[in-house]
Design an enzyme around this catalytic site. Structure first.
Site, PDB file in Angstrom:
ATOM      1  N   ARG A 128       0.844  -1.209   0.000  1.00 49.62           N
ATOM      2  CA  ARG A 128       0.000   0.000   0.000  1.00 49.62           C
ATOM      3  C   ARG A 128       0.879   1.258   0.000  1.00 49.62           C
ATOM      4  O   ARG A 128       0.540   2.259  -0.628  1.00 49.62           O
ATOM      5  CB  ARG A 128      -0.956  -0.004   1.194  1.00 49.62           C
ATOM      6  N   LYS A 185      -6.142   5.761 -20.418  1.00 51.76           N
ATOM      7  CA  LYS A 185      -6.291   6.233 -21.783  1.00 51.76           C
ATOM      8  C   LYS A 185      -4.965   6.084 -22.542  1.00 51.76           C
ATOM      9  O   LYS A 185      -4.522   4.970 -22.734  1.00 51.76           O
ATOM     10  CB  LYS A 185      -6.813   7.674 -21.756  1.00 51.76           C
ATOM     11  N   ASP A 217      -5.445  18.481 -16.003  1.00 54.49           N
ATOM     12  CA  ASP A 217      -5.714  17.105 -16.431  1.00 54.49           C
ATOM     13  C   ASP A 217      -5.188  16.993 -17.866  1.00 54.49           C
ATOM     14  O   ASP A 217      -5.759  17.559 -18.792  1.00 54.49           O
ATOM     15  CB  ASP A 217      -7.227  16.840 -16.349  1.00 54.49           C
ATOM     16  N   TYR A 237     -14.368  16.291 -17.923  1.00 49.76           N
ATOM     17  CA  TYR A 237     -14.765  14.890 -17.907  1.00 49.76           C
ATOM     18  C   TYR A 237     -15.947  14.725 -16.940  1.00 49.76           C
ATOM     19  O   TYR A 237     -15.917  15.258 -15.822  1.00 49.76           O
ATOM     20  CB  TYR A 237     -13.566  14.051 -17.448  1.00 49.76           C
TER      21      TYR A 237
HETATM   22  C1  PLP Z   1     -11.225   8.926 -18.277  1.00 48.20           C
HETATM   23  C2  PLP Z   1     -10.881  10.255 -17.757  1.00 48.20           C
HETATM   24  C3  PLP Z   1     -10.792  10.489 -16.388  1.00 48.20           C
HETATM   25  C4  PLP Z   1     -11.084   9.419 -15.361  1.00 48.20           C
HETATM   26  O1  PLP Z   1     -10.187   8.364 -15.435  1.00 48.20           O
HETATM   27  P1  PLP Z   1     -10.547   6.823 -15.088  1.00 48.20           P
HETATM   28  O2  PLP Z   1      -9.256   6.152 -15.322  1.00 48.20           O
HETATM   29  O3  PLP Z   1     -11.641   6.400 -16.026  1.00 48.20           O
HETATM   30  O4  PLP Z   1     -10.982   6.799 -13.674  1.00 48.20           O
HETATM   31  C5  PLP Z   1     -10.432  11.763 -15.979  1.00 48.20           C
HETATM   32  N1  PLP Z   1     -10.187  12.750 -16.869  1.00 48.20           N
HETATM   33  C6  PLP Z   1     -10.271  12.550 -18.190  1.00 48.20           C
HETATM   34  C7  PLP Z   1     -10.010  13.677 -19.132  1.00 48.20           C
HETATM   35  C8  PLP Z   1     -10.633  11.303 -18.681  1.00 48.20           C
HETATM   36  O5  PLP Z   1     -10.746  11.119 -19.994  1.00 48.20           O
END
Ligand code: PLP
Length: 382
Positions: free
Chosen positions: A50, A198, A173, A102
């Protein structure tokens, strides 16, 4: 180390050990929950997974080097990363965000963070409005660029100048472009966030999330948070993302090349009424992108003439699946209004342009003629 990003994707900064005494080339998966202590008061540097695990640590080192950050932390998903980030704030704190985010981030902010006493201002013109929205409780500005799904491009430097002038953080982000095309620390960001699910992972097979920072103070606080709340990425998933990152540069290049071809096709289709892609010259998004990113990426949002046609395309594509997510080798079509943005209030959705005629395309690395052919036949059969 000053390695180029293609090398960093495979070797990180090249400083830490590559494997173990066997000379393994692939970094091992340390599938262990705990570690033996040599003696009382001594540690190998690893105590309990952890807190830290060598496979996760290697991944974190690679991601930190890609973004040019001091430290990176790997979480079990992008949302776990954003949730951990919110633990940096206290009840009464105020955060300014872009209105187009998002859907999961909006849901977290409005339904979890607000309940915990954190206040938000969502702006649909954040470059112009951020300064005026700052009050004595404001602690951060949170943006995505390009935004999801409307592909607005926000000037990172401009917002970081505002944040710096007021002693608050800028959080970016960076999921949509990945560090291959955009490095927000170069323009003054304090924290960079990724859904590693992604482009970093890149194969639509593993969830992960990252927080990267170039501040030791923020890194120390995040290390305390990750060990306390326990949402760190598992050893096996860390290994999958490490493997995915090795091909990030060539995937990003090919996906972008395909995206440009698809944009051209969509622009030539009379039933496609709008195409949102930062690589279309003559737009503001294009000019800002030129300044702060080295590519336009492979996310395309487009609007068709009717809701019925949008639904028909989702049903009739043969090669391109109708699925949530993005950034993988497989091209995917998403319907933001019922999927990623379903929990966003309808009036906010409409205002942001996320109508029931809008489709989002995450372009993968298949053959571009096959992709165009699939969309063409879906449009033709309506
Ligand atoms: C998918 C996504 C998230 C969230 O991520 P997860 O891995 O699905 O929890 C946050 N910000 C953006 C821009 C995303 O495309």
């Amino acid at each position: 180390m000053d390695y180029a990003i293609e090398t960093q994707c495979i070797h990180g900064n090249g400083e830490s050990f590559a494997g173990d005494r066997t000379g393994t080339i692939s970094f091992p998966i340390y599938q262990t929950a705990t570690f033996e202590h040599p003696a009382v008061g001594q540690s190998t540097g690893y105590d309990y997974t952890r807190l830290q695990n060598p496979t996760r640590e290697k991944l974190e080192e690679v991601v930190a080097s890609l973004e040019g950050g001091l430290d990176a932390l790997a979480f079990s998903s992008g949302m776990a990363a954003i949730d951990a980030m919110m633990e940096l704030f206290a009840p009464g704190d105020h955060i300014i965000t872009d209105a187009d985010l998002y859907g999961g981030s909006i849901r977290l902010f409005d339904h979890i963070s607000e309940k915990n006493g954190i206040r938000f201002s969502h702006s649909d013109n954040i470059e112009e409005e951020a300064e005026g929205l700052i009050n004595e409780h404001t602690k951060a500005i949170f943006i995505e660029t390009p935004t999801n799904p409307m592909m607005n491009v926000i000037d990172i430097q401009r917002l970081s100048d505002i944040a710096k002038a007021h002693g608050i953080w800028l959080i970016v982000d960076n999921t949509f472009l990945s560090p291959y095309f955009q490095k927000p620390f170069q323009f003054g960001a304090d924290i960079v966030m990724h859904s590693g699910t992604k482009f970093l992972g890149g194969h639509n097979d593993t969830l992960s999330g990252f927080l990267i920072t170039n501040s030791q103070e923020i890194a120390d606080r995040l290390r305390f948070i990750i060990k306390t709340i326990g949402t760190g990425l598992s050893p096996f998933d860390s290994w999958l993302v490490l493997r995915g990152i090795k091909t990030l540069p060539i995937r990003m290049e090919r996906a972008e090349e395909n995206a440009k071809a698809l944009v051209e096709f969509l622009l030539s289709e009379p039933r496609v009424t709008k195409v949102y892609y930062p690589g279309i010259p003559g737009t503001r998004a294009y000019e800002i992108s030129k300044k702060q990113s080295t590519g336009f990426g492979s996310m395309i949002t487009f609007e068709v003439e009717s809701r019925e046609l949008a639904r028909h395309i989702l049903k009739e594509t043969k090669l391109i699946p109708f699925a949530e997510s993005l950034g993988g080798v497989e091209t995917l079509l998403t319907y933001p209004t019922t999927q990623t943005h379903a929990d966003v209030p309808p009036e906010v959705r409409e205002k942001n342009g996320v109508t029931d005629r809008v489709l989002r395309l995450s372009v993968g690395i298949e053959n571009k003629e096959d992709l165009i052919g699939d969309l063409r036949q879906a449009l033709k059969s309506f």
